[in-house]
Design a protein around this motif. Structure first.
Motif, PDB file in Angstrom:
ATOM      1  N   PRO A  10     -17.771  36.485  -5.206  1.00 10.15           N
ATOM      2  CA  PRO A  10     -18.275  35.840  -6.425  1.00 10.15           C
ATOM      3  C   PRO A  10     -19.736  35.455  -6.262  1.00 10.15           C
ATOM      4  CG  PRO A  10     -17.133  34.222  -5.085  1.00 10.15           C
ATOM      5  CD  PRO A  10     -17.104  35.527  -4.300  1.00 10.15           C
ATOM      6  N   VAL A  11     -20.524  35.722  -7.278  1.00  6.68           N
ATOM      7  CA  VAL A  11     -21.941  35.323  -7.225  1.00  6.68           C
ATOM      8  C   VAL A  11     -22.288  34.609  -8.530  1.00  6.68           C
ATOM      9  CG1 VAL A  11     -24.321  36.018  -6.786  1.00  6.68           C
ATOM     10  CG2 VAL A  11     -22.443  37.387  -5.828  1.00  6.68           C
ATOM     11  N   LYS A  12     -22.634  33.355  -8.398  1.00  8.20           N
ATOM     12  CA  LYS A  12     -22.986  32.534  -9.557  1.00  8.20           C
ATOM     13  C   LYS A  12     -24.296  33.021 -10.174  1.00  8.20           C
ATOM     14  CE  LYS A  12     -23.067  27.445 -10.045  1.00  8.20           C
ATOM     15  NZ  LYS A  12     -23.127  26.257  -9.148  1.00  8.20           N
ATOM     16  N   ARG A  16     -28.353  28.923 -11.963  1.00  8.38           N
ATOM     17  CA  ARG A  16     -27.508  27.751 -11.682  1.00  8.38           C
ATOM     18  C   ARG A  16     -27.111  27.673 -10.208  1.00  8.38           C
ATOM     19  NH1 ARG A  16     -22.445  27.586 -13.662  1.00  8.38           N
ATOM     20  NH2 ARG A  16     -22.302  29.846 -13.721  1.00  8.38           N
ATOM     21  N   LYS A  18     -26.758  27.477  -6.139  1.00 10.92           N
ATOM     22  CA  LYS A  18     -27.257  26.663  -5.025  1.00 10.92           C
ATOM     23  C   LYS A  18     -27.996  25.416  -5.515  1.00 10.92           C
ATOM     24  CE  LYS A  18     -25.057  28.649  -2.338  1.00 10.92           C
ATOM     25  NZ  LYS A  18     -23.978  27.819  -1.794  1.00 10.92           N
ATOM     26  N   SER A  19     -27.350  24.709  -6.411  1.00  8.90           N
ATOM     27  CA  SER A  19     -27.984  23.517  -7.005  1.00  8.90           C
ATOM     28  C   SER A  19     -28.252  22.436  -5.953  1.00  8.90           C
ATOM     29  CB  SER A  19     -27.121  22.973  -8.145  1.00  8.90           C
ATOM     30  OG  SER A  19     -25.825  22.671  -7.670  1.00  8.90           O
ATOM     31  N   ARG A  20     -27.517  22.461  -4.851  1.00  6.96           N
ATOM     32  CA  ARG A  20     -27.779  21.457  -3.805  1.00  6.96           C
ATOM     33  C   ARG A  20     -29.091  21.719  -3.055  1.00  6.96           C
ATOM     34  NH1 ARG A  20     -21.652  21.648  -1.653  1.00  6.96           N
ATOM     35  NH2 ARG A  20     -21.668  23.479  -3.041  1.00  6.96           N
ATOM     36  N   VAL A  53     -18.253  39.757  -8.422  1.00 10.18           N
ATOM     37  CA  VAL A  53     -17.991  39.225  -9.758  1.00 10.18           C
ATOM     38  C   VAL A  53     -19.156  38.317 -10.108  1.00 10.18           C
ATOM     39  CG1 VAL A  53     -16.422  37.937 -11.245  1.00 10.18           C
ATOM     40  CG2 VAL A  53     -15.500  39.350  -9.404  1.00 10.18           C
ATOM     41  N   THR A  54     -19.942  38.764 -11.065  1.00  9.97           N
ATOM     42  CA  THR A  54     -21.144  38.011 -11.451  1.00  9.97           C
ATOM     43  C   THR A  54     -21.480  38.282 -12.902  1.00  9.97           C
ATOM     44  OG1 THR A  54     -23.448  37.525 -10.919  1.00  9.97           O
ATOM     45  CG2 THR A  54     -22.748  39.838 -10.668  1.00  9.97           C
ATOM     46  N   GLU A  75     -16.019  32.328 -16.409  1.00 11.12           N
ATOM     47  CA  GLU A  75     -16.685  31.160 -15.810  1.00 11.12           C
ATOM     48  C   GLU A  75     -15.778  30.515 -14.774  1.00 11.12           C
ATOM     49  OE1 GLU A  75     -19.740  29.469 -16.103  1.00 11.12           O
ATOM     50  OE2 GLU A  75     -20.193  31.466 -16.861  1.00 11.12           O
ATOM     51  N   GLY A  76     -16.381  29.986 -13.728  1.00  5.81           N
ATOM     52  CA  GLY A  76     -15.617  29.249 -12.725  1.00  5.81           C
ATOM     53  C   GLY A  76     -15.305  30.112 -11.526  1.00  5.81           C
ATOM     54  N   ALA A  80     -13.115  33.506 -11.497  1.00  6.75           N
ATOM     55  CA  ALA A  80     -13.794  34.772 -11.170  1.00  6.75           C
ATOM     56  C   ALA A  80     -13.052  35.503 -10.052  1.00  6.75           C
ATOM     57  CB  ALA A  80     -15.244  34.482 -10.752  1.00  6.75           C
ATOM     58  N   GLN A 101     -17.182  34.305   0.293  1.00  4.41           N
ATOM     59  CA  GLN A 101     -18.268  33.579  -0.350  1.00  4.41           C
ATOM     60  C   GLN A 101     -19.580  34.336  -0.143  1.00  4.41           C
ATOM     61  OE1 GLN A 101     -16.895  31.652  -2.201  1.00  4.41           O
ATOM     62  NE2 GLN A 101     -16.461  29.648  -1.395  1.00  4.41           N
ATOM     63  N   ALA A 102     -20.488  34.206  -1.113  1.00  4.31           N
ATOM     64  CA  ALA A 102     -21.750  34.969  -1.073  1.00  4.31           C
ATOM     65  C   ALA A 102     -22.897  34.185  -0.461  1.00  4.31           C
ATOM     66  CB  ALA A 102     -22.119  35.407  -2.488  1.00  4.31           C
ATOM     67  N   ASP A 103     -22.575  33.130   0.279  1.00  2.00           N
ATOM     68  CA  ASP A 103     -23.644  32.297   0.840  1.00  2.00           C
ATOM     69  C   ASP A 103     -23.566  32.227   2.359  1.00  2.00           C
ATOM     70  OD1 ASP A 103     -21.373  30.777   1.040  1.00  2.00           O
ATOM     71  OD2 ASP A 103     -22.138  29.042  -0.038  1.00  2.00           O
ATOM     72  N   ASP A 176     -25.129  25.490   1.909  1.00  2.00           N
ATOM     73  CA  ASP A 176     -25.176  24.682   0.685  1.00  2.00           C
ATOM     74  C   ASP A 176     -26.412  23.801   0.649  1.00  2.00           C
ATOM     75  OD1 ASP A 176     -22.643  25.547  -0.323  1.00  2.00           O
ATOM     76  OD2 ASP A 176     -21.673  24.268   1.165  1.00  2.00           O
TER      77      ASP A 176
END
Ligand SMILES: Nc1nc2c(ncn2[C@@H]2O[C@H](COP(=O)(O)OP(=O)(O)OP(=O)(O)O)[C@@H](O)[C@H]2O)c(=O)[nH]1
Ligand SMILES: C=C(OP(=O)(O)O)C(=O)O
Length: 202
Positions: A10-12, A16, A18-20, A53-54, A75-76, A80, A101-103, A176
């Motif tokens: 999943p990729v946001k 939006r 990596k808001s941290r 999924v993006t 969304e979510g 996703a 996870q994509a991070d 994060d």
């Protein structure tokens, strides 16, 4: 498991993502994209297929250059993942499907391959703090049942998934915060993240 694993990543949407990291002095959208590119490039040789999924066309375009298929999803994060899981399952009813996870910008192919080889049935890899989840695998033909979010490692354990613990630190170092990025840099960042890892305003 391993070569016959299909991964959903999943990729946001980058604006939006990596808001941290807001206020940490990075070009945050570029860094989030670099995390995804490095994660997926490292994962590709260890698995049969990756489906991202993006809803972000810029992410899909970048991933196409790597030969990676993307699909827009709901969304979510868990929504996703469930969507991507169904797409992959429809193609192979007996497959092992994983959510990655994509991070994970320090991810090493050999470490992901080792974790996949160690997996027996539905299982998950906890993040370095032991509270989150970086990888969730279904059993062959079985459900994924993702419960990502705060405390997801406990949720995945409670739902019967086995913890994957072994010599794969790069699979446990999701990013994060700025501190996480520093720790991933000690392991060795992927090339795209290393290039993007230059502080600028934003
Ligand atoms: N497709 C999709 N992916 C998501 C969504 N939310 C999170 N993700 C992805 O899920 C993974 C883990 O999410 P987080 O670690 O919370 O990343 P993030 O949401 O960008 O970071 P924060 O904004 O700091 O929470 C990353 O690969 C994100 O890109 C979503 O709504 N849709
Ligand atoms: C969504 C998750 O990631 P993070 O805690 O890194 O946001 C998770 O670990 O379930």
């Amino acid at each position: 498991m391993g070569a016959d694993v299909d991964l959903v990543v999943p990729v946001k949407t980058l604006d939006r993502a990596k808001s941290r990291l807001v206020g940490a002095g990075f070009d945050r959208p570029a860094l989030a994209l670099a995390f995804a590119v490095d994660t997926i490039a490292a994962a590709l040789p260890a698995v049969r297929r990756v489906l991202a999924v993006t809803s972000d066309p810029a992410v899909a375009l970048e991933l196409r250059a790597l030969g990676v298929e993307s699909t827009a999803g709901p969304e979510g994060l868990n929504e996703a993942l469930r969507f991507g899981f169904e797409v992959l399952r429809a193609r192979d009813a007996g497959s092992v499907v994983g959510a990655l996870q994509a991070d994970l910008p320090a991810l090493r192919t050999v470490e992901l391959a080792a974790a996949l080889a160690a997996a027996r049935g539905r299982s998950f890899c906890p993040d370095r703090q032991g509270t989150g989840t970086t990888l969730l695998l279904s059993a062959p033909g079985g459900p994924l049942d993702p419960s990502f979010g705060v405390g997801s490692a406990g949720a995945h354990a409670a739902s019967g998934a086995a913890a994957l613990v072994g010599p794969w630190p790069s699979l446990r170092h999701d990013v994060d915060t700025a501190e996480d990025l520093g720790l991933a840099a000690v392991l060795g960042l992927g090339p795209r993240t290393a290039a993007a890892f230059s502080p600028v305003a934003g």
